[in-house]
Scaffold this motif. Structure first.
Motif, PDB file in Angstrom:
ATOM      1  N   SER A 230       1.099 -36.847  12.303  1.00  0.00           N
ATOM      2  CA  SER A 230       0.830 -36.765  10.786  1.00  0.00           C
ATOM      3  C   SER A 230       1.252 -35.582  10.043  1.00  0.00           C
ATOM      4  O   SER A 230       1.274 -35.436   8.795  1.00  0.00           O
ATOM      5  CB  SER A 230      -0.932 -36.666  10.502  1.00  0.00           C
ATOM      6  OG  SER A 230      -1.127 -35.244  11.335  1.00  0.00           O
TER       7      SER A 230
ATOM      8  N   SER B 182      -0.211 -32.709   9.792  1.00  0.00           N
ATOM      9  CA  SER B 182      -1.513 -32.114   9.308  1.00  0.00           C
ATOM     10  C   SER B 182      -2.003 -31.502  10.193  1.00  0.00           C
ATOM     11  O   SER B 182      -2.040 -31.761  11.599  1.00  0.00           O
ATOM     12  CB  SER B 182      -2.212 -32.958   8.491  1.00  0.00           C
ATOM     13  OG  SER B 182      -2.609 -33.813   9.469  1.00  0.00           O
ATOM     14  N   ARG B 183      -2.965 -30.263  10.048  1.00  0.00           N
ATOM     15  CA  ARG B 183      -3.655 -29.597  11.328  1.00  0.00           C
ATOM     16  C   ARG B 183      -4.979 -30.704  11.479  1.00  0.00           C
ATOM     17  O   ARG B 183      -5.407 -31.497  10.922  1.00  0.00           O
ATOM     18  CB  ARG B 183      -4.464 -28.460  10.615  1.00  0.00           C
ATOM     19  CG  ARG B 183      -3.335 -27.461  10.308  1.00  0.00           C
ATOM     20  CD  ARG B 183      -4.035 -26.204   9.446  1.00  0.00           C
ATOM     21  NE  ARG B 183      -2.827 -25.297   9.407  1.00  0.00           N
ATOM     22  CZ  ARG B 183      -3.137 -24.324   8.412  1.00  0.00           C
ATOM     23  NH1 ARG B 183      -4.320 -24.040   7.765  1.00  0.00           N
ATOM     24  NH2 ARG B 183      -2.296 -23.314   8.088  1.00  0.00           N
ATOM     25  N   VAL B 184      -5.261 -30.528  12.749  1.00  0.00           N
ATOM     26  CA  VAL B 184      -6.364 -31.318  13.586  1.00  0.00           C
ATOM     27  C   VAL B 184      -7.274 -30.187  14.033  1.00  0.00           C
ATOM     28  O   VAL B 184      -7.091 -29.142  14.711  1.00  0.00           O
ATOM     29  CB  VAL B 184      -5.680 -32.209  14.525  1.00  0.00           C
ATOM     30  CG1 VAL B 184      -6.757 -32.735  15.405  1.00  0.00           C
ATOM     31  CG2 VAL B 184      -4.715 -33.113  14.128  1.00  0.00           C
ATOM     32  N   ARG B 185      -8.643 -30.596  13.602  1.00  0.00           N
ATOM     33  CA  ARG B 185      -9.621 -29.530  14.119  1.00  0.00           C
ATOM     34  C   ARG B 185     -10.283 -29.976  15.296  1.00  0.00           C
ATOM     35  O   ARG B 185     -10.564 -31.194  15.416  1.00  0.00           O
ATOM     36  CB  ARG B 185     -10.680 -29.382  12.842  1.00  0.00           C
ATOM     37  CG  ARG B 185     -11.791 -28.360  13.360  1.00  0.00           C
ATOM     38  CD  ARG B 185     -12.782 -28.463  11.947  1.00  0.00           C
ATOM     39  NE  ARG B 185     -13.854 -27.596  12.244  1.00  0.00           N
ATOM     40  CZ  ARG B 185     -13.700 -26.208  12.064  1.00  0.00           C
ATOM     41  NH1 ARG B 185     -12.858 -25.649  11.430  1.00  0.00           N
ATOM     42  NH2 ARG B 185     -14.812 -25.288  12.519  1.00  0.00           N
TER      43      ARG B 185
ATOM     44  N   SER C 214      -1.449 -36.013  17.574  1.00  0.00           N
ATOM     45  CA  SER C 214      -1.935 -36.582  16.189  1.00  0.00           C
ATOM     46  C   SER C 214      -1.438 -35.759  15.055  1.00  0.00           C
ATOM     47  O   SER C 214      -0.757 -36.102  14.163  1.00  0.00           O
ATOM     48  CB  SER C 214      -3.480 -36.541  16.065  1.00  0.00           C
ATOM     49  OG  SER C 214      -4.029 -36.940  14.910  1.00  0.00           O
ATOM     50  N   SER C 215      -1.441 -34.371  15.265  1.00  0.00           N
ATOM     51  CA  SER C 215      -1.071 -33.321  14.515  1.00  0.00           C
ATOM     52  C   SER C 215       0.750 -33.448  14.228  1.00  0.00           C
ATOM     53  O   SER C 215       1.014 -33.189  13.242  1.00  0.00           O
ATOM     54  CB  SER C 215      -1.144 -31.901  14.820  1.00  0.00           C
ATOM     55  OG  SER C 215      -0.801 -30.841  13.935  1.00  0.00           O
TER      56      SER C 215
ATOM     57  N   ALA D 124      -4.948 -34.238  20.231  1.00  0.00           N
ATOM     58  CA  ALA D 124      -5.119 -33.662  18.679  1.00  0.00           C
ATOM     59  C   ALA D 124      -3.632 -32.850  18.352  1.00  0.00           C
ATOM     60  O   ALA D 124      -3.089 -33.030  17.385  1.00  0.00           O
ATOM     61  CB  ALA D 124      -5.978 -32.249  18.832  1.00  0.00           C
ATOM     62  N   ALA D 125      -2.824 -32.438  19.391  1.00  0.00           N
ATOM     63  CA  ALA D 125      -1.534 -32.023  19.470  1.00  0.00           C
ATOM     64  C   ALA D 125      -0.458 -33.161  18.868  1.00  0.00           C
ATOM     65  O   ALA D 125       0.287 -33.071  18.014  1.00  0.00           O
ATOM     66  CB  ALA D 125      -1.032 -31.379  20.599  1.00  0.00           C
TER      67      ALA D 125
END
Length: 131
Positions: free
Chosen positions: A124, A126-129, A120-121, A117-118
């Motif tokens: 991009s 953007s925030r990842v949930r 990916s964030s 997730a880190a």
């Protein structure tokens, strides 16, 4: 390779920071009671001698913490031998006592999901949930 004392360009991250949002949307920076800071005086992966410090969130002076004996290397001083010995000692103790000796598969999956997730964030912006 001979030591030259010349500066070397850093090509990998040299610190890790975690942040996020709670279910309520409030920022969670993991600092309710302060920060734990682990600093190594060198880049040794074989015999690191890190210092653990607690910096309270209330702004009072940071203080050095003693690393519990269970987390210090065997044989007194860090060395490749003590690290290898620890690899065998922890599971042996767990077998004898029935205690856990380290992270399990579920923990590994959670860590990898967090790292993915880190990344990916970071890619991009953007925030990842995490779910």
């Amino acid at each position: 390779m001979e030591e030259t004392s010349e500066p070397t360009e850093v090509t990998s991250p040299d610190q890790i920071a975690r942040g996020g949002l709670l279910e309520s949307g409030a920022a969670d920076r993991g600092a309710r009671a302060g920060w734990l800071v682990l600093v190594s005086p060198d880049d040794s992966l074989v015999a690191p001698r890190p210092t653990l410090t607690h910096a309270p969130a209330d702004g009072s002076p940071a203080r050095q913490l003693t690393v519990p004996a269970a987390h210090r290397p065997l044989l007194g001083t860090p060395s490749p031998v003590s690290h290898a010995a620890q690899v065998y000692t922890d599971p042996a103790r767990a077998i004898r006592t029935g205690d856990d000796f380290g992270p399990d598969f579920t923990t590994a999956v959670r860590v990898h999901r967090l790292l993915d997730a880190a990344k990916s964030s970071a890619r991009s912006g953007s925030r990842v949930r995490l779910g």
